[in-house]
Design a protein around this motif. Sequence first.
Motif, mmCIF file in Angstrom:
data_model
loop_
_atom_site.group_PDB
_atom_site.id
_atom_site.type_symbol
_atom_site.label_atom_id
_atom_site.label_comp_id
_atom_site.label_asym_id
_atom_site.label_seq_id
_atom_site.Cartn_x
_atom_site.Cartn_y
_atom_site.Cartn_z
ATOM 1 N N GLY A 20 0.901 -1.270 0.051
ATOM 2 C CA GLY A 20 -0.005 -0.093 -0.028
ATOM 3 C C GLY A 20 0.800 1.361 -0.013
ATOM 4 N N ASN A 21 0.360 2.291 0.899
ATOM 5 C CA ASN A 21 1.129 3.507 0.690
ATOM 6 C C ASN A 21 1.474 4.237 2.190
ATOM 7 O OD1 ASN A 21 2.543 5.711 -0.733
ATOM 8 N ND2 ASN A 21 0.528 6.941 -0.113
ATOM 9 N N VAL A 22 1.741 3.058 3.141
ATOM 10 C CA VAL A 22 1.702 3.128 4.563
ATOM 11 C C VAL A 22 3.215 2.571 4.713
ATOM 12 C CG1 VAL A 22 1.272 2.900 6.944
ATOM 13 C CG2 VAL A 22 -0.648 3.423 5.216
ATOM 14 N N PRO A 23 4.090 3.376 5.098
ATOM 15 C CA PRO A 23 4.249 4.796 5.412
ATOM 16 C C PRO A 23 4.288 5.458 4.104
ATOM 17 C CG PRO A 23 6.399 3.884 6.038
ATOM 18 C CD PRO A 23 5.441 2.766 5.861
ATOM 19 N N ASN A 24 3.689 6.732 3.956
ATOM 20 C CA ASN A 24 3.646 7.535 3.131
ATOM 21 C C ASN A 24 5.041 8.230 2.647
ATOM 22 O OD1 ASN A 24 3.453 9.902 1.151
ATOM 23 N ND2 ASN A 24 1.027 9.636 1.426
ATOM 24 N N LEU A 25 5.720 7.702 1.728
ATOM 25 C CA LEU A 25 7.264 8.162 1.406
ATOM 26 C C LEU A 25 7.345 9.695 1.382
ATOM 27 C CD1 LEU A 25 10.092 7.146 0.614
ATOM 28 C CD2 LEU A 25 9.304 7.393 -1.555
ATOM 29 N N ILE A 26 6.259 10.185 0.438
ATOM 30 C CA ILE A 26 6.436 11.692 0.250
ATOM 31 C C ILE A 26 6.164 12.434 1.329
ATOM 32 C CG2 ILE A 26 5.275 13.583 -0.986
ATOM 33 C CD1 ILE A 26 6.820 11.346 -2.681
ATOM 34 N N LYS A 27 5.297 12.185 2.321
ATOM 35 C CA LYS A 27 5.147 12.776 3.572
ATOM 36 C C LYS A 27 6.196 12.542 4.449
ATOM 37 C CE LYS A 27 1.662 13.268 7.463
ATOM 38 N NZ LYS A 27 2.943 13.564 8.298
ATOM 39 N N VAL A 28 6.799 11.515 4.574
ATOM 40 C CA VAL A 28 7.971 11.084 5.234
ATOM 41 C C VAL A 28 9.138 12.210 4.800
ATOM 42 C CG1 VAL A 28 9.783 9.433 5.994
ATOM 43 C CG2 VAL A 28 7.630 8.878 6.125
ATOM 44 N N ALA A 29 9.248 12.403 3.641
ATOM 45 C CA ALA A 29 10.377 13.302 3.028
ATOM 46 C C ALA A 29 10.082 14.783 3.547
ATOM 47 C CB ALA A 29 10.405 13.145 1.587
ATOM 48 N N GLN A 30 8.749 15.011 3.345
ATOM 49 C CA GLN A 30 8.332 16.609 3.797
ATOM 50 C C GLN A 30 8.720 16.706 5.131
ATOM 51 O OE1 GLN A 30 4.236 16.168 2.002
ATOM 52 N NE2 GLN A 30 4.782 17.826 0.676
ATOM 53 N N ASP A 31 8.286 15.761 5.974
ATOM 54 C CA ASP A 31 8.485 15.832 7.476
ATOM 55 C C ASP A 31 9.963 16.057 7.745
ATOM 56 O OD1 ASP A 31 5.861 15.644 8.123
ATOM 57 O OD2 ASP A 31 5.765 13.446 8.549
ATOM 58 N N ILE A 32 10.893 15.083 7.180
ATOM 59 C CA ILE A 32 12.168 15.050 7.263
ATOM 60 C C ILE A 32 12.868 16.491 7.254
ATOM 61 C CG2 ILE A 32 14.684 14.422 6.554
ATOM 62 C CD1 ILE A 32 13.369 11.645 5.982
ATOM 63 N N GLU A 33 12.398 17.126 5.970
ATOM 64 C CA GLU A 33 12.829 18.607 5.673
ATOM 65 C C GLU A 33 12.389 19.566 6.794
ATOM 66 O OE1 GLU A 33 13.364 19.047 1.031
ATOM 67 O OE2 GLU A 33 11.519 19.077 1.692
ATOM 68 N N ARG A 34 10.872 19.213 7.258
ATOM 69 C CA ARG A 34 10.451 20.175 8.302
ATOM 70 C C ARG A 34 11.124 19.974 9.798
ATOM 71 N NH1 ARG A 34 5.973 19.045 11.613
ATOM 72 N NH2 ARG A 34 5.581 17.015 10.446
ATOM 73 N N PHE A 35 11.818 18.975 9.950
ATOM 74 C CA PHE A 35 12.291 18.468 11.061
ATOM 75 C C PHE A 35 13.893 19.128 11.154
ATOM 76 C CE2 PHE A 35 9.876 14.267 11.426
ATOM 77 C CZ PHE A 35 8.581 15.093 11.961
ATOM 78 N N GLY A 36 14.149 19.424 10.028
ATOM 79 C CA GLY A 36 15.478 19.976 9.707
ATOM 80 C C GLY A 36 16.604 19.354 8.992
ATOM 81 N N GLY A 37 16.148 18.177 8.279
ATOM 82 C CA GLY A 37 16.793 17.571 7.323
ATOM 83 C C GLY A 37 17.168 18.451 6.206
ATOM 84 N N GLN A 38 18.389 18.524 5.781
ATOM 85 C CA GLN A 38 18.714 19.193 4.629
ATOM 86 C C GLN A 38 18.940 18.797 3.258
ATOM 87 O OE1 GLN A 38 21.988 19.410 7.485
ATOM 88 N NE2 GLN A 38 21.819 21.352 7.641
ATOM 89 N N GLY A 39 18.649 17.619 3.048
ATOM 90 C CA GLY A 39 18.529 16.844 1.712
ATOM 91 C C GLY A 39 17.824 15.586 1.842
ATOM 92 N N ILE A 40 17.271 15.011 0.854
ATOM 93 C CA ILE A 40 16.741 13.672 0.525
ATOM 94 C C ILE A 40 17.521 12.927 -0.450
ATOM 95 C CG2 ILE A 40 14.806 12.518 -0.026
ATOM 96 C CD1 ILE A 40 14.061 14.060 2.668
ATOM 97 N N THR A 41 17.841 11.999 0.050
ATOM 98 C CA THR A 41 18.696 10.748 -0.899
ATOM 99 C C THR A 41 17.841 9.635 -1.011
ATOM 100 O OG1 THR A 41 20.808 11.398 0.016
ATOM 101 C CG2 THR A 41 20.554 9.331 -0.949
ATOM 102 N N ILE A 42 17.860 9.099 -2.395
ATOM 103 C CA ILE A 42 17.310 8.020 -2.784
ATOM 104 C C ILE A 42 18.247 7.188 -3.575
ATOM 105 C CG2 ILE A 42 14.773 8.534 -2.607
ATOM 106 C CD1 ILE A 42 14.903 9.058 -5.750
#
Length: 238
Positions: A20-42
């Motif tokens: 399915g879509n849990v956890p939602n990858l897009i939301k997690v990436a947005q949250d990581i940035e909101r928490f202070g992460g400075q980049g997303i790697t895949i």
Amino acid sequence: MTVLSVNVNKIATLRNARGGNVPNLIKVAQDIERFGGQGITIHPRPDERHIRYQDARDLKKIVTTELNIEGNPIDSFVQLVDEVQPHQVTLVPDAPDAITSNAGWDTIKHHSYLSEIVKHFKNQGIRTSIFVDPVIEMIEGAAKTGVDRIELYTEEYAVQFSKGNPEKGVQPYRDAALKAHELGLGINAGHDLSLENIKYFKENVPNLIEVSIGHALISESIYLGLENVVNMYKSRLA
């Protein structure tokens, strides 16, 4: 401060386990940035067993910091990067069936191939990085390809640190970083870096621009919480 880019492959692995879509990858990436992460790697693999190619397209639309796509530059990967236009592409010589990356490039043996790929991406304005072991000859070979940065493969450092030999573990990386800086290369690092070993690495490897951390960070977040862990890494990288 060294930039923290969070690898979200493990989030995709967990999502795919149930289809399915849990956890939602897009939301997690947005949250990581909101928490202070400075980049997303895949790091998409050809079988899409964790990150799917569509994930790269979807993340490009929402990432506001830096999107780094890692992978072996086979035709399908090159086409994906051409389409998505991330901020950075990291070239990794992993086999299609590799569980995880396990070696850097032989930049001497593959000089012509890497030079061609680097030129292809740089012509599009995409910053390029080559995944390498902390070997002076490989650093010199990387510089000759015209690449912007190297990413130091840090598994051996992590192994030595866990055995109580941090200085022995970090010395090759210190030497490699000094040589890379001398040659005008930016320095990234990643693989098996964790809350336990990241501070010592940061303090002893000069000119470290960026680290990419996934498996340990996500695992630590199970106990400590994602927002807390992101900021714990940032404090160690300051």
